[in-house]
Motif scaffolding. Structure first.
Motif, PDB file in Angstrom:
ATOM      1  N   UNK A 139       0.836  -1.208   0.000  1.00  0.00           N
ATOM      2  CA  UNK A 139       0.000   0.000   0.000  1.00  0.00           C
ATOM      3  C   UNK A 139       0.866   1.252   0.000  1.00  0.00           C
ATOM      4  N   UNK A 140       1.947   1.251   0.782  1.00  0.00           N
ATOM      5  CA  UNK A 140       2.838   2.411   0.839  1.00  0.00           C
ATOM      6  C   UNK A 140       3.559   2.621  -0.489  1.00  0.00           C
ATOM      7  N   UNK A 141       3.833   1.540  -1.199  1.00  0.00           N
ATOM      8  CA  UNK A 141       4.472   1.692  -2.523  1.00  0.00           C
ATOM      9  C   UNK A 141       3.554   2.457  -3.466  1.00  0.00           C
ATOM     10  N   UNK A 142       2.276   2.116  -3.470  1.00  0.00           N
ATOM     11  CA  UNK A 142       1.327   2.824  -4.331  1.00  0.00           C
ATOM     12  C   UNK A 142       1.143   4.270  -3.893  1.00  0.00           C
ATOM     13  N   UNK A 143       1.262   4.520  -2.597  1.00  0.00           N
ATOM     14  CA  UNK A 143       1.081   5.873  -2.086  1.00  0.00           C
ATOM     15  C   UNK A 143       2.308   6.746  -2.339  1.00  0.00           C
ATOM     16  N   UNK A 144       3.482   6.195  -2.096  1.00  0.00           N
ATOM     17  CA  UNK A 144       4.705   7.009  -2.069  1.00  0.00           C
ATOM     18  C   UNK A 144       5.465   7.046  -3.392  1.00  0.00           C
ATOM     19  N   UNK A 145       5.067   6.206  -4.349  1.00  0.00           N
ATOM     20  CA  UNK A 145       5.732   6.211  -5.657  1.00  0.00           C
ATOM     21  C   UNK A 145       4.677   6.503  -6.719  1.00  0.00           C
ATOM     22  N   UNK A 146       4.647   7.729  -7.226  1.00  0.00           N
ATOM     23  CA  UNK A 146       3.574   8.137  -8.141  1.00  0.00           C
ATOM     24  C   UNK A 146       3.731   7.520  -9.526  1.00  0.00           C
ATOM     25  N   UNK A 147       2.672   7.682 -10.318  1.00  0.00           N
ATOM     26  CA  UNK A 147       2.783   7.376 -11.743  1.00  0.00           C
ATOM     27  C   UNK A 147       3.953   8.180 -12.302  1.00  0.00           C
ATOM     28  N   UNK A 148       4.885   7.553 -13.061  1.00  0.00           N
ATOM     29  CA  UNK A 148       6.116   8.245 -13.474  1.00  0.00           C
ATOM     30  C   UNK A 148       5.840   9.624 -14.059  1.00  0.00           C
ATOM     31  N   UNK A 149       6.546  10.617 -13.511  1.00  0.00           N
ATOM     32  CA  UNK A 149       6.298  12.010 -13.906  1.00  0.00           C
ATOM     33  C   UNK A 149       6.625  12.278 -15.371  1.00  0.00           C
ATOM     34  N   UNK A 150       7.601  11.539 -15.949  1.00  0.00           N
ATOM     35  CA  UNK A 150       7.944  11.783 -17.348  1.00  0.00           C
ATOM     36  C   UNK A 150       6.784  11.405 -18.267  1.00  0.00           C
ATOM     37  N   UNK A 151       6.060  10.341 -17.911  1.00  0.00           N
ATOM     38  CA  UNK A 151       4.893   9.960 -18.708  1.00  0.00           C
ATOM     39  C   UNK A 151       3.740  10.925 -18.477  1.00  0.00           C
ATOM     40  N   UNK A 152       3.605  11.393 -17.250  1.00  0.00           N
ATOM     41  CA  UNK A 152       2.512  12.313 -16.932  1.00  0.00           C
ATOM     42  C   UNK A 152       2.654  13.623 -17.717  1.00  0.00           C
ATOM     43  N   UNK A 153       3.876  14.169 -17.772  1.00  0.00           N
ATOM     44  CA  UNK A 153       4.056  15.463 -18.425  1.00  0.00           C
ATOM     45  C   UNK A 153       3.959  15.335 -19.944  1.00  0.00           C
ATOM     46  N   UNK A 154       4.465  14.234 -20.504  1.00  0.00           N
ATOM     47  CA  UNK A 154       4.387  14.076 -21.962  1.00  0.00           C
ATOM     48  C   UNK A 154       2.937  13.880 -22.384  1.00  0.00           C
ATOM     49  N   UNK A 155       2.150  13.246 -21.539  1.00  0.00           N
ATOM     50  CA  UNK A 155       0.725  13.091 -21.816  1.00  0.00           C
ATOM     51  C   UNK A 155       0.041  14.459 -21.874  1.00  0.00           C
ATOM     52  N   UNK A 156       0.330  15.312 -20.894  1.00  0.00           N
ATOM     53  CA  UNK A 156      -0.269  16.647 -20.856  1.00  0.00           C
ATOM     54  C   UNK A 156       0.172  17.492 -22.051  1.00  0.00           C
ATOM     55  N   UNK A 157       1.453  17.424 -22.399  1.00  0.00           N
ATOM     56  CA  UNK A 157       1.967  18.209 -23.528  1.00  0.00           C
ATOM     57  C   UNK A 157       1.295  17.787 -24.829  1.00  0.00           C
ATOM     58  N   UNK A 158       1.209  16.487 -25.074  1.00  0.00           N
ATOM     59  CA  UNK A 158       0.619  15.995 -26.324  1.00  0.00           C
ATOM     60  C   UNK A 158      -0.856  16.390 -26.421  1.00  0.00           C
ATOM     61  N   UNK A 159      -1.596  16.217 -25.332  1.00  0.00           N
ATOM     62  CA  UNK A 159      -3.032  16.504 -25.368  1.00  0.00           C
ATOM     63  C   UNK A 159      -3.281  17.981 -25.626  1.00  0.00           C
ATOM     64  N   UNK A 160      -2.569  18.855 -24.916  1.00  0.00           N
ATOM     65  CA  UNK A 160      -2.832  20.282 -25.075  1.00  0.00           C
ATOM     66  C   UNK A 160      -2.249  20.832 -26.375  1.00  0.00           C
ATOM     67  N   UNK A 161      -1.195  20.220 -26.891  1.00  0.00           N
ATOM     68  CA  UNK A 161      -0.701  20.603 -28.216  1.00  0.00           C
ATOM     69  C   UNK A 161      -1.751  20.279 -29.280  1.00  0.00           C
ATOM     70  N   UNK A 162      -2.364  19.121 -29.153  1.00  0.00           N
ATOM     71  CA  UNK A 162      -3.426  18.751 -30.085  1.00  0.00           C
ATOM     72  C   UNK A 162      -4.615  19.715 -29.965  1.00  0.00           C
ATOM     73  N   UNK A 163      -5.000  20.039 -28.724  1.00  0.00           N
ATOM     74  CA  UNK A 163      -6.137  20.946 -28.516  1.00  0.00           C
ATOM     75  C   UNK A 163      -5.855  22.335 -29.078  1.00  0.00           C
ATOM     76  N   UNK A 164      -4.617  22.790 -28.972  1.00  0.00           N
ATOM     77  CA  UNK A 164      -4.272  24.129 -29.459  1.00  0.00           C
ATOM     78  C   UNK A 164      -4.221  24.185 -30.981  1.00  0.00           C
ATOM     79  N   UNK A 165      -3.777  23.096 -31.623  1.00  0.00           N
ATOM     80  CA  UNK A 165      -3.614  23.099 -33.082  1.00  0.00           C
ATOM     81  C   UNK A 165      -4.875  22.680 -33.827  1.00  0.00           C
ATOM     82  N   UNK A 166      -5.769  21.967 -33.153  1.00  0.00           N
ATOM     83  CA  UNK A 166      -6.968  21.474 -33.834  1.00  0.00           C
ATOM     84  C   UNK A 166      -7.786  22.591 -34.502  1.00  0.00           C
ATOM     85  N   UNK A 167      -8.063  23.705 -33.830  1.00  0.00           N
ATOM     86  CA  UNK A 167      -8.847  24.757 -34.506  1.00  0.00           C
ATOM     87  C   UNK A 167      -8.187  25.282 -35.777  1.00  0.00           C
ATOM     88  N   UNK A 168      -6.859  25.393 -35.786  1.00  0.00           N
ATOM     89  CA  UNK A 168      -6.148  25.869 -36.981  1.00  0.00           C
ATOM     90  C   UNK A 168      -6.320  24.887 -38.148  1.00  0.00           C
TER      91      UNK A 168
END
Length: 335
Positions: free
Chosen positions: A215-244
């Protein structure tokens, strides 16, 4: 954990409405530049946007699978705790001669569950519960660990001396297990249990330590931050470019349109781009709210309910009539 059949659409829209506002603004700016200011060159090929959308969908899907697995692991851990706790109660009732000693071991186990759930509810920097959307929705349900302090809970199960000993250490759950081990040793020395029973009960304590560590492993070791940030960058890049990418496509529709919408079809880029982008950002938000299964979100594993259920069952096993009440769901959500 949500106990209803499903979330209502209205709940989901309220939960994601801040992103909807941003997406409407992101879609409106290119349209104004294109239609009002006459910047007709301000477009990009739709195929480029499509490739980015494909990449974003892959990484969003990958994240959601991984975050769901974290929640499934948390459910499995607490199911193991439930099963081991039942076995603990049966063994304590069968092995320990004196009812007072039996009650002490059961009460101390309830104290361990209390310390563990309070530790798991303690916020971490990477958790998302303080974000505006989550904080607002939190008013719709109760988080018991934020309503009462751990001191108020432990006084129900432990002596004053044991409370002082536990409250002064950082890992309170481990300290409770040490007190259990010490109590078992005392019972062995006083012939309160046999050597075989002592060994068996210590094996169960070892299982509790392993389950606490998982239980402490799941609490104290988050979903890897490198995957979290690349997910956010890709999604918002798509959202910003889609209207164009949609500007010229909707502008072409003016050729076959008559009436008041003639020459104004580009304005439809705003609702359509916001709707498509909302699908991606909502999936990202769902994944984010699932990656930390003990933080106190509406989709968390209901560790308070499980702990209280264990306490009730153990007290029934030893014949105690003073049973704790089970938590009641608020708006179909229980933790």
């Amino acid at each position: 954990m949500h106990l209803g059949k499903t979330y209502r659409i209205s709940e989901f829209l309220v939960w994601t409405r801040r992103q909807i506002y941003v997406l409407l603004a992101v879609g409106g700016i290119p349209v104004i530049l294109y239609q009002v200011l006459g910047l007709r060159w301000l477009t990009i090929p739709l195929t480029v946007v499509g490739l980015l959308g494909t990449a974003a969908s892959f990484i969003v899907g990958f994240k959601n699978v991984q975050t769901y697995n974290r929640t499934a692991d948390a459910q499995q851990v607490w199911t193991s705790i439930l099963n081991s706790s039942r076995f603990w109660g049966i063994c304590v009732r069968g092995f320990v001669a004196k009812p007072a000693d039996t009650r002490d071991l059961v009460e101390r186990h309830a104290a361990w569950l209390t310390c563990l759930r309070y530790e798991l509810r303690t916020p971490r920097v990477w958790e998302s519960m303080e974000k505006a959307s989550h904080a607002e929705y939190r008013r719709a349900y109760r988080i018991p660990e934020r309503e009462k302090s751990i001191d108020e809970e432990l006084c129900k199960y432990l002596s004053e001396e044991e409370q002082r000993q536990i409250l002064k250490v950082s890992n309170k759950a481990t300290q409770v297990l040490w007190l259990q081990a010490r109590a078992l040793r005392r019972l062995l020395d006083e012939d309160g249990i046999s050597l075989t029973s002592y060994i068996e009960l210590n094996k169960i304590l070892k299982e509790f330590i392993e389950q606490q560590g998982r239980a402490e492993r799941l609490k104290n070791f988050p979903y890897p931050r490198q995957y979290a940030i690349i997910n956010t960058i890709f999604v918002w890049a798509f959202c910003a470019l889609l209207p164009f990418g949609l500007l010229k496509e909707f502008d072409k529709l003016n050729e076959g349109i008559a009436g008041f919408m003639q020459g104004s079809m580009v304005w439809l880029v705003i609702p359509f781009s916001a709707t498509i982008s909302w699908m991606y950002t909502s999936l990202e938000q769902v994944g984010e709210s699932t990656e930390n299964p003990f933080e106190g979100s509406a989709n968390d594993v209901p560790i308070t309910q499980i702990a209280k259920m264990i306490e009730r069952e153990l007290k029934e096993i030893i014949g105690d009539a003073d049973l704790p009440a089970l938590p009641e769901p608020t708006n179909d959500i229980i933790l």
